[in-house]
Motif scaffolding. Sequence first.
Motif, PDB file in Angstrom:
ATOM      1  N   ASP A  64       0.949  -1.175   0.089  1.00  0.00           N
ATOM      2  CA  ASP A  64      -0.057  -0.034  -0.009  1.00  0.00           C
ATOM      3  C   ASP A  64       1.044   1.424   0.012  1.00  0.00           C
ATOM      4  OD1 ASP A  64      -2.546   0.966  -0.167  1.00  0.00           O
ATOM      5  OD2 ASP A  64      -2.751   1.448   1.849  1.00  0.00           O
ATOM      6  N   GLU A  65       2.149   1.091  -0.475  1.00  0.00           N
ATOM      7  CA  GLU A  65       3.057   2.450  -0.433  1.00  0.00           C
ATOM      8  C   GLU A  65       3.423   2.467  -1.891  1.00  0.00           C
ATOM      9  OE1 GLU A  65       7.520   3.887   0.653  1.00  0.00           O
ATOM     10  OE2 GLU A  65       6.693   2.311   1.898  1.00  0.00           O
ATOM     11  N   CYS A  66       3.129   3.864  -2.407  1.00  0.00           N
ATOM     12  CA  CYS A  66       3.559   4.011  -4.031  1.00  0.00           C
ATOM     13  C   CYS A  66       5.082   4.021  -4.005  1.00  0.00           C
ATOM     14  CB  CYS A  66       3.089   5.458  -4.316  1.00  0.00           C
ATOM     15  SG  CYS A  66       3.347   5.664  -5.816  1.00  0.00           S
ATOM     16  N   VAL A  67       5.563   3.049  -5.065  1.00  0.00           N
ATOM     17  CA  VAL A  67       7.043   2.935  -5.091  1.00  0.00           C
ATOM     18  C   VAL A  67       7.587   3.336  -6.599  1.00  0.00           C
ATOM     19  CG1 VAL A  67       7.440   1.392  -3.199  1.00  0.00           C
ATOM     20  CG2 VAL A  67       6.805   0.673  -5.530  1.00  0.00           C
ATOM     21  N   SER A  68       6.537   4.300  -7.397  1.00  0.00           N
ATOM     22  CA  SER A  68       6.658   4.444  -8.676  1.00  0.00           C
ATOM     23  C   SER A  68       6.620   6.204  -8.657  1.00  0.00           C
ATOM     24  CB  SER A  68       5.873   4.031  -9.561  1.00  0.00           C
ATOM     25  OG  SER A  68       4.757   4.148  -9.318  1.00  0.00           O
ATOM     26  N   GLY A  69       7.230   6.784  -9.714  1.00  0.00           N
ATOM     27  CA  GLY A  69       7.193   8.282  -9.890  1.00  0.00           C
ATOM     28  C   GLY A  69       8.057   9.002  -9.245  1.00  0.00           C
ATOM     29  N   GLU A  70       8.012  10.255  -9.253  1.00  0.00           N
ATOM     30  CA  GLU A  70       9.086  11.276  -8.807  1.00  0.00           C
ATOM     31  C   GLU A  70       9.165  11.169  -7.178  1.00  0.00           C
ATOM     32  OE1 GLU A  70       8.404  15.103 -10.180  1.00  0.00           O
ATOM     33  OE2 GLU A  70       8.501  14.753 -12.114  1.00  0.00           O
ATOM     34  N   GLY A  71      10.331  11.359  -6.669  1.00  0.00           N
ATOM     35  CA  GLY A  71      10.516  11.211  -5.305  1.00  0.00           C
ATOM     36  C   GLY A  71      10.954   9.846  -4.733  1.00  0.00           C
ATOM     37  N   VAL A  72      10.699   8.805  -5.236  1.00  0.00           N
ATOM     38  CA  VAL A  72      10.996   7.427  -4.681  1.00  0.00           C
ATOM     39  C   VAL A  72      12.386   7.346  -4.425  1.00  0.00           C
ATOM     40  CG1 VAL A  72      10.840   5.155  -5.371  1.00  0.00           C
ATOM     41  CG2 VAL A  72       8.947   6.452  -6.072  1.00  0.00           C
ATOM     42  N   ASP A  73      12.599   6.865  -3.408  1.00  0.00           N
ATOM     43  CA  ASP A  73      13.927   6.387  -2.932  1.00  0.00           C
ATOM     44  C   ASP A  73      14.250   5.182  -3.655  1.00  0.00           C
ATOM     45  OD1 ASP A  73      16.280   5.679  -1.796  1.00  0.00           O
ATOM     46  OD2 ASP A  73      15.725   6.525   0.460  1.00  0.00           O
ATOM     47  N   LEU A  74      15.189   5.016  -4.553  1.00  0.00           N
ATOM     48  CA  LEU A  74      15.396   3.815  -5.409  1.00  0.00           C
ATOM     49  C   LEU A  74      16.294   3.047  -4.508  1.00  0.00           C
ATOM     50  CD1 LEU A  74      15.994   5.158  -8.938  1.00  0.00           C
ATOM     51  CD2 LEU A  74      13.975   4.125  -7.953  1.00  0.00           C
ATOM     52  N   ASP A  75      17.168   3.638  -3.924  1.00  0.00           N
ATOM     53  CA  ASP A  75      18.218   2.696  -2.972  1.00  0.00           C
ATOM     54  C   ASP A  75      17.081   1.781  -1.975  1.00  0.00           C
ATOM     55  OD1 ASP A  75      20.463   3.544  -4.249  1.00  0.00           O
ATOM     56  OD2 ASP A  75      20.884   5.028  -2.685  1.00  0.00           O
ATOM     57  N   ARG A  76      16.274   2.378  -1.321  1.00  0.00           N
ATOM     58  CA  ARG A  76      15.403   1.746  -0.364  1.00  0.00           C
ATOM     59  C   ARG A  76      14.504   1.066  -1.036  1.00  0.00           C
ATOM     60  NH1 ARG A  76      10.160   2.881   1.577  1.00  0.00           N
ATOM     61  NH2 ARG A  76       9.696   1.749   3.566  1.00  0.00           N
ATOM     62  N   LEU A  77      13.953   1.184  -2.220  1.00  0.00           N
ATOM     63  CA  LEU A  77      13.108   0.481  -3.152  1.00  0.00           C
ATOM     64  C   LEU A  77      13.875  -0.916  -3.572  1.00  0.00           C
ATOM     65  CD1 LEU A  77      10.609  -0.306  -4.848  1.00  0.00           C
ATOM     66  CD2 LEU A  77      11.870   1.099  -6.882  1.00  0.00           C
ATOM     67  N   ARG A  78      15.070  -0.830  -3.704  1.00  0.00           N
ATOM     68  CA  ARG A  78      15.766  -1.930  -4.232  1.00  0.00           C
ATOM     69  C   ARG A  78      16.280  -2.905  -3.003  1.00  0.00           C
ATOM     70  NH1 ARG A  78      18.494   1.853  -8.542  1.00  0.00           N
ATOM     71  NH2 ARG A  78      16.886   1.653 -10.070  1.00  0.00           N
TER      72      ARG A  78
END
Length: 247
Positions: A64-78
């Motif tokens: 339920d957390e948006c993980v796409s688009g501007e402002g996403v922390d890619l390091d955390r996402l990965r």
Amino acid sequence: MAFLELNGLRKSYGDHEVLRGIDLHIEQHQVVCLIGASGCGKSTLLRTINGLEEIQEGEIRLDDECVSGEGVDLDRLRTRIGIVFQSFNLFPHMTVLDNVTLGPRRVLGVSAREAEEFARKLLARVGLEAKADSYPDQLSGGQQQRVAIVRAVAMNTDVLLLDEITSALDPELVAEVLNIVKDLAADGLTILMATHEMNFARDVADSIAFLHEGRVLEQGPPEQIFGAPRAERTREFLSQIIAAGRL
């Protein structure tokens, strides 16, 4: 609300639209296999989920957390969504142990001792504990791919993306890699896997998504997709697979 939600994903390279409104919902602990002809968008889809490719439209949500688009922390996402490719992508100048522990130490802040202990447990589980001090070029293709999977799992990811991980392997090495995936699935890891291994998909997946020309043309449990596909294009694809002796 599904654990991983892909809503209306679109991705183009110039005038070529690769993803044409992908909708896909994956529950936690599910194994979902993406099947379809080469060029249908499977690899691009996985790369957008991991943030390696940007989408032009749509939204990706994880727990339920948006993980796409501007402002996403890619390091955390990965750290939450790991990916393993058909090419092993191991660091050739590092030992197996260093390859596996690098991410937990540098990204997660895990101590060297803790990272090594966990890495050795994972390597032992996949039968590679004795190879901890070896370098990638001293391993077979199947062993390198097992290390690549362990490296992703060592990050304690929420979701594991697997992109045709057996396609670069000799046939006799495929089973040893797929057995690792079976074990991870049995542990309850959420897995989204693009594959041409139809028998594996039928036996292990909770759900099959058939992609055609950048769309999810049909999705359902393996017994429905392989036994009674609804879409004509799905039936054509599977008949070709059967004729080739791959199902």
